[in-house]
Design a protein around this motif. Structure first.
Motif, short mmCIF file in Angstrom:
data_model
loop_
_atom_site.label_atom_id
_atom_site.label_comp_id
_atom_site.label_asym_id
_atom_site.label_seq_id
_atom_site.Cartn_x
_atom_site.Cartn_y
_atom_site.Cartn_z
N LEU A 23 0.62 -1.09 -0.04
CA LEU A 23 -0.14 -0.08 0.10
C LEU A 23 0.75 1.22 -0.01
N GLY A 24 2.14 1.39 0.45
CA GLY A 24 2.85 2.27 0.53
C GLY A 24 3.59 2.59 1.84
N TYR A 25 3.75 4.10 2.13
CA TYR A 25 4.31 4.18 3.54
C TYR A 25 3.45 5.28 4.15
N PRO A 26 3.41 5.29 5.41
CA PRO A 26 2.47 6.09 6.21
C PRO A 26 3.17 7.51 5.91
N SER A 27 2.36 8.63 5.78
CA SER A 27 2.68 9.80 5.84
C SER A 27 2.07 10.73 7.26
N ALA A 28 1.21 9.97 7.66
CA ALA A 28 0.88 10.86 8.84
C ALA A 28 0.27 9.56 9.86
N LEU A 29 0.02 10.10 11.01
CA LEU A 29 -0.49 9.18 11.98
C LEU A 29 -1.76 10.23 12.62
N GLU A 30 -2.93 9.62 12.82
CA GLU A 30 -4.10 10.41 13.14
C GLU A 30 -4.14 9.78 14.62
N ILE A 31 -4.33 10.74 15.76
CA ILE A 31 -4.27 10.68 17.17
C ILE A 31 -5.94 11.17 17.50
N CYS A 32 -6.46 10.44 18.31
CA CYS A 32 -7.81 10.46 18.90
C CYS A 32 -7.50 11.80 20.06
N ALA A 33 -8.22 12.85 19.75
CA ALA A 33 -7.82 13.88 20.83
C ALA A 33 -8.48 13.82 22.11
N ASP A 34 -9.63 13.09 22.48
CA ASP A 34 -10.19 12.52 23.68
C ASP A 34 -9.26 11.77 24.50
N ALA A 39 -5.55 6.41 16.17
CA ALA A 39 -6.96 6.12 15.51
C ALA A 39 -6.50 5.50 14.08
N ALA A 40 -5.54 6.12 13.26
CA ALA A 40 -5.31 5.59 12.03
C ALA A 40 -4.00 5.84 11.48
N ILE A 41 -3.61 5.38 10.44
CA ILE A 41 -2.45 5.85 9.68
C ILE A 41 -2.98 6.33 8.38
N LEU A 42 -2.45 7.33 7.77
CA LEU A 42 -2.70 7.95 6.54
C LEU A 42 -1.53 7.41 5.33
N ILE A 43 -1.79 6.85 4.27
CA ILE A 43 -0.93 6.56 3.39
C ILE A 43 -1.41 7.11 2.07
N PRO A 44 -0.22 7.93 1.47
CA PRO A 44 -0.83 8.52 0.10
C PRO A 44 -0.87 7.37 -0.86
N ALA A 55 -5.22 14.74 -4.28
CA ALA A 55 -4.57 13.59 -3.85
C ALA A 55 -5.61 12.70 -3.13
N GLU A 56 -5.43 11.24 -3.48
CA GLU A 56 -6.07 10.24 -2.72
C GLU A 56 -5.03 9.51 -1.57
N GLN A 57 -5.94 9.15 -0.58
CA GLN A 57 -4.99 8.52 0.23
C GLN A 57 -5.85 7.59 1.07
N TYR A 58 -5.07 6.52 1.75
CA TYR A 58 -5.67 5.54 2.44
C TYR A 58 -5.77 6.01 3.96
N ARG A 59 -6.82 5.94 4.50
CA ARG A 59 -7.02 6.19 6.08
C ARG A 59 -7.11 4.52 6.60
N ILE A 60 -6.11 4.12 6.97
CA ILE A 60 -6.32 2.46 7.73
C ILE A 60 -6.34 2.53 9.23
N PRO A 61 -7.55 2.43 9.69
CA PRO A 61 -7.91 2.51 11.11
C PRO A 61 -6.90 1.55 11.87
N TRP A 62 -6.59 2.19 12.99
CA TRP A 62 -5.49 1.59 13.90
C TRP A 62 -5.69 0.05 14.28
N CYS A 63 -7.01 -0.23 14.30
CA CYS A 63 -7.87 -1.71 14.73
C CYS A 63 -7.34 -2.42 13.48
N ARG A 64 -7.14 -2.17 12.38
CA ARG A 64 -6.97 -2.94 11.31
C ARG A 64 -5.47 -3.45 11.14
#
Length: 93
Positions: A23-34, A39-44, A55-64
């Motif tokens: 799928l590629g390499y993560p470009s960002a890490l999504e964190i739950c502010a609460d 929460a997820a990794i974002l992959i271009p 741009a399109e990117q994959y948002r892969i939930p951390w639980c996956r």
């Protein structure tokens, strides 16, 4: 507990266990502010030589995420699940 920096995370290739696809390499890490949890990794999404427009990117939930290895992140998503993870957004400069 093993700790990973965002820099290390961005150097790990993401592989889908369902089809063996890269799928590629993560470009960002999504964190739950609460609660501060990942929460997820974002992959271009890989595109052709000319990358104009949004741009399109994959948002892969951390639980996956099945496994964080030394240099690889293994995720488990069927083709249908992967298509729901694809999001569109404006390319950041």
């Amino acid at each position: 507990m093993r700790q990973i920096t965002t820099e290390e995370l961005s150097c790990m290739e993401v592989i889908n266990l369902c089809d063996g696809g890269k799928l590629g390499y993560p470009s960002a890490l999504e964190i739950c502010a609460d609660d501060g949890r990942a929460a997820a990794i974002l992959i271009p999404k890989e595109r052709g030589m000319l990358c104009f427009g949004s741009a399109e990117q994959y948002r892969i939930p951390w639980c996956r995420i099945e496994c964080l290895g030394e240099d690889t992140i293994l995720v488990k998503l069927t083709a249908a699940e992967l298509s729901t993870c694809l999001i569109r957004g404006k390319r950041k400069k």
